[in-house]
Design an enzyme around this catalytic site. Sequence first.
Site, PDB file in Angstrom:
ATOM      1  N   SER A 183       0.824  -1.216   0.000  1.00  0.00           N
ATOM      2  CA  SER A 183       0.000   0.000   0.000  1.00  0.00           C
ATOM      3  C   SER A 183       0.852   1.257   0.000  1.00  0.00           C
ATOM      4  O   SER A 183       1.734   1.409   0.843  1.00  0.00           O
ATOM      5  CB  SER A 183      -0.871   0.062   1.265  1.00  0.00           C
ATOM      6  OG  SER A 183      -1.936  -0.811   1.157  1.00  0.00           O
ATOM      7  N   HIS A 201      -2.620   0.951  -4.456  1.00  0.00           N
ATOM      8  CA  HIS A 201      -1.903  -0.078  -5.217  1.00  0.00           C
ATOM      9  C   HIS A 201      -2.002   0.246  -6.704  1.00  0.00           C
ATOM     10  O   HIS A 201      -2.942   0.900  -7.131  1.00  0.00           O
ATOM     11  CB  HIS A 201      -2.509  -1.465  -4.960  1.00  0.00           C
ATOM     12  CG  HIS A 201      -2.200  -2.006  -3.594  1.00  0.00           C
ATOM     13  ND1 HIS A 201      -1.315  -3.031  -3.383  1.00  0.00           N
ATOM     14  CD2 HIS A 201      -2.653  -1.640  -2.376  1.00  0.00           C
ATOM     15  CE1 HIS A 201      -1.243  -3.280  -2.092  1.00  0.00           C
ATOM     16  NE2 HIS A 201      -2.050  -2.456  -1.446  1.00  0.00           N
ATOM     17  N   HIS A 250      -5.588  -9.008  -1.372  1.00  0.00           N
ATOM     18  CA  HIS A 250      -5.505  -9.375   0.045  1.00  0.00           C
ATOM     19  C   HIS A 250      -6.587 -10.389   0.389  1.00  0.00           C
ATOM     20  O   HIS A 250      -7.654 -10.394  -0.205  1.00  0.00           O
ATOM     21  CB  HIS A 250      -5.717  -8.138   0.923  1.00  0.00           C
ATOM     22  CG  HIS A 250      -4.787  -7.006   0.620  1.00  0.00           C
ATOM     23  ND1 HIS A 250      -4.983  -6.172  -0.441  1.00  0.00           N
ATOM     24  CD2 HIS A 250      -3.664  -6.586   1.244  1.00  0.00           C
ATOM     25  CE1 HIS A 250      -4.012  -5.276  -0.464  1.00  0.00           C
ATOM     26  NE2 HIS A 250      -3.195  -5.505   0.540  1.00  0.00           N
ATOM     27  N   TYR A 290      -8.534 -10.197   2.783  1.00  0.00           N
ATOM     28  CA  TYR A 290      -9.773  -9.529   3.227  1.00  0.00           C
ATOM     29  C   TYR A 290     -10.666  -9.084   2.066  1.00  0.00           C
ATOM     30  O   TYR A 290     -11.814  -8.726   2.260  1.00  0.00           O
ATOM     31  CB  TYR A 290      -9.465  -8.333   4.148  1.00  0.00           C
ATOM     32  CG  TYR A 290      -8.643  -7.218   3.540  1.00  0.00           C
ATOM     33  CD1 TYR A 290      -9.174  -6.353   2.573  1.00  0.00           C
ATOM     34  CD2 TYR A 290      -7.338  -6.998   3.952  1.00  0.00           C
ATOM     35  CE1 TYR A 290      -8.423  -5.323   2.032  1.00  0.00           C
ATOM     36  CE2 TYR A 290      -6.579  -5.975   3.425  1.00  0.00           C
ATOM     37  CZ  TYR A 290      -7.135  -5.142   2.468  1.00  0.00           C
ATOM     38  OH  TYR A 290      -6.384  -4.128   1.934  1.00  0.00           O
ATOM     39  N   GLU A 291     -10.153  -9.106   0.828  1.00  0.00           N
ATOM     40  CA  GLU A 291     -10.989  -8.668  -0.296  1.00  0.00           C
ATOM     41  C   GLU A 291     -12.014  -9.726  -0.669  1.00  0.00           C
ATOM     42  O   GLU A 291     -13.112  -9.399  -1.127  1.00  0.00           O
ATOM     43  CB  GLU A 291     -10.110  -8.330  -1.504  1.00  0.00           C
ATOM     44  CG  GLU A 291      -9.252  -7.094  -1.275  1.00  0.00           C
ATOM     45  CD  GLU A 291      -8.270  -6.867  -2.400  1.00  0.00           C
ATOM     46  OE1 GLU A 291      -8.705  -6.703  -3.550  1.00  0.00           O
ATOM     47  OE2 GLU A 291      -7.046  -6.884  -2.128  1.00  0.00           O
ATOM     48  N   ALA A 309       2.920  -2.206   3.970  1.00  0.00           N
ATOM     49  CA  ALA A 309       2.787  -1.176   4.993  1.00  0.00           C
ATOM     50  C   ALA A 309       2.354  -1.882   6.266  1.00  0.00           C
ATOM     51  O   ALA A 309       1.577  -2.836   6.208  1.00  0.00           O
ATOM     52  CB  ALA A 309       1.739  -0.159   4.561  1.00  0.00           C
ATOM     53  N   MET A 316      -1.730  -6.745   7.119  1.00  0.00           N
ATOM     54  CA  MET A 316      -2.839  -7.528   6.544  1.00  0.00           C
ATOM     55  C   MET A 316      -2.447  -8.266   5.266  1.00  0.00           C
ATOM     56  O   MET A 316      -3.310  -8.640   4.476  1.00  0.00           O
ATOM     57  CB  MET A 316      -4.015  -6.594   6.234  1.00  0.00           C
ATOM     58  CG  MET A 316      -4.499  -5.771   7.412  1.00  0.00           C
ATOM     59  SD  MET A 316      -5.822  -4.665   6.918  1.00  0.00           S
ATOM     60  CE  MET A 316      -5.902  -3.573   8.352  1.00  0.00           C
ATOM     61  N   SER A 317      -1.161  -8.480   5.042  1.00  0.00           N
ATOM     62  CA  SER A 317      -0.759  -9.085   3.756  1.00  0.00           C
ATOM     63  C   SER A 317       0.476  -9.956   3.940  1.00  0.00           C
ATOM     64  O   SER A 317       0.804 -10.362   5.047  1.00  0.00           O
ATOM     65  CB  SER A 317      -0.462  -7.972   2.741  1.00  0.00           C
ATOM     66  OG  SER A 317       0.707  -7.277   3.113  1.00  0.00           O
ATOM     67  N   ASN A 338       2.463   3.572  10.973  1.00  0.00           N
ATOM     68  CA  ASN A 338       1.773   4.028  12.194  1.00  0.00           C
ATOM     69  C   ASN A 338       2.173   3.132  13.352  1.00  0.00           C
ATOM     70  O   ASN A 338       2.684   2.026  13.146  1.00  0.00           O
ATOM     71  CB  ASN A 338       0.241   3.953  11.989  1.00  0.00           C
ATOM     72  CG  ASN A 338      -0.221   2.555  11.609  1.00  0.00           C
ATOM     73  OD1 ASN A 338      -0.139   2.160  10.445  1.00  0.00           O
ATOM     74  ND2 ASN A 338      -0.656   1.790  12.587  1.00  0.00           N
ATOM     75  N   HIS A 346      -6.759   4.073   6.558  1.00  0.00           N
ATOM     76  CA  HIS A 346      -6.074   3.720   5.305  1.00  0.00           C
ATOM     77  C   HIS A 346      -5.487   4.977   4.652  1.00  0.00           C
ATOM     78  O   HIS A 346      -4.420   4.927   4.048  1.00  0.00           O
ATOM     79  CB  HIS A 346      -7.038   2.991   4.368  1.00  0.00           C
ATOM     80  CG  HIS A 346      -6.363   2.420   3.142  1.00  0.00           C
ATOM     81  ND1 HIS A 346      -5.295   1.545   3.221  1.00  0.00           N
ATOM     82  CD2 HIS A 346      -6.575   2.621   1.815  1.00  0.00           C
ATOM     83  CE1 HIS A 346      -4.892   1.230   1.989  1.00  0.00           C
ATOM     84  NE2 HIS A 346      -5.659   1.877   1.122  1.00  0.00           N
TER      85      HIS A 346
HETATM   86  N1  HPA Z   1      -2.490  -2.761  11.196  1.00  0.00           N
HETATM   87  C1  HPA Z   1      -2.638  -3.578  10.144  1.00  0.00           C
HETATM   88  N2  HPA Z   1      -2.222  -3.284   8.929  1.00  0.00           N
HETATM   89  C2  HPA Z   1      -1.608  -2.109   8.747  1.00  0.00           C
HETATM   90  C3  HPA Z   1      -1.416  -1.195   9.799  1.00  0.00           C
HETATM   91  C4  HPA Z   1      -1.881  -1.553  11.099  1.00  0.00           C
HETATM   92  O1  HPA Z   1      -1.746  -0.800  12.080  1.00  0.00           O
HETATM   93  N3  HPA Z   1      -0.787  -0.116   9.282  1.00  0.00           N
HETATM   94  C5  HPA Z   1      -0.580  -0.376   7.962  1.00  0.00           C
HETATM   95  N4  HPA Z   1      -1.086  -1.575   7.632  1.00  0.00           N
END
Ligand code: HPA
Length: 265
Positions: free
Chosen positions: A28, A58, A80, A82-83, A110, A205-206, A229, A241
Site C-alpha cells: 500500500s 496499489h 488481500h 480480506y478482499e 505497509a 494484513m498481507s 503508524n 487507510h
Molecule cells: N495494522 C494492520 N495493517 C496495517 C497497519 C496496522 O496498524 N498499518 C498499515 N497496515
Amino acid sequence: MSRSAELARLIRDRAGAAPPDCALVLGSGLGHLGSMVRGVAIPYADLDGFPHAGVSGHVPQLFIGTLEGRRVAVLGGRAHYYETGRADAMRLPLEVLAELGCERLVLTNAAGSLRDDLPPGSLMLLSDHIAFAGANPLIGEATDARFVPMTDAHDPALRAALREAAAAEGVDLPEGVYCWFSGPSFETPAEIRAARVLGADAVGMSTVPEIILARFMGLRCAAVSVITNMGAGLSAERISHDHTKAMAPVGARKLEQVLRRFLRD
Ligand code: HPA
C-alpha cells in the site's frame, strides 16, 4: 497449457524471454516504485485471472524490464485475503513469476509498529512471521507438497544481502517478526497487546500468504515492512487507510534506496 504457462507466454511476447533475476511485490502506497523499471508495464486487466479490483494505493500493473542493471518483474499491486476471503488470492501471479523462471522474491508492505524504536517512517526486515489470521493459502491443495517447511521461509541469504544494501546506503533496517491479521478492520488495542506478548514487532494484513505460496513454489523470499503508524492504542494518532497511504511514501524513499542497492550489488 496451464493458465500460468499461457500468461507467461503472453508476458514473454511483450517483454522478452529473459527470466527475471528478482521479483518485487509492492504494498500500500508503494505502487509508484514500479515506474522505476525500464521496460513494459502490463495492466493486470490484460492478464486473465490477475486481481484487478484492488485496493487504493496499489497500482494493478506488472512492470517487467531492468532496474539497476538487473532483470526484474514488479507486481505493482496485490490482492488481500480480506478482499475475497481467499487466502490464495495471489496464487496465479506468483505462479506466473515462477513460470517465468524467477527464483527470488522480495515482498513489501505497509505495517503498524509494536515497538517504540520502530516509529512511523522506519523500515523493518521480516526475520519471521506469525500467521495470526488463521487462514492458509494451501488449504485444499491435494498433494504432500502442501506440507511446506517454513523454518527458513524468510531466506537468510536474501536477508543478509538486504541488510548489507541498507548498511551501504546508511539506512536503518532492523529485523522483526510480522504478525498477519486478516483485516480489513484495524486491530483493537487488546489485539495489539496480545500480538506483542506473542513476540510480534509489527502487524499487517498481507504478505504472509504470499510467503507461504512462494515457498510452496520453491521461490526464495524476503519481505520488508514500511512502518506507517504505531499499532492501535500505542499512540494518540488515528489509524486509517488514508493515513497509511500518506505515510508510506516517507519510508518508501528509504526502501527504494535499499532495493536499488540490493539489485545493483
Ligand atoms: N495494522 C494492520 N495493517 C496495517 C497497519 C496496522 O496498524 N498499518 C498499515 N497496515
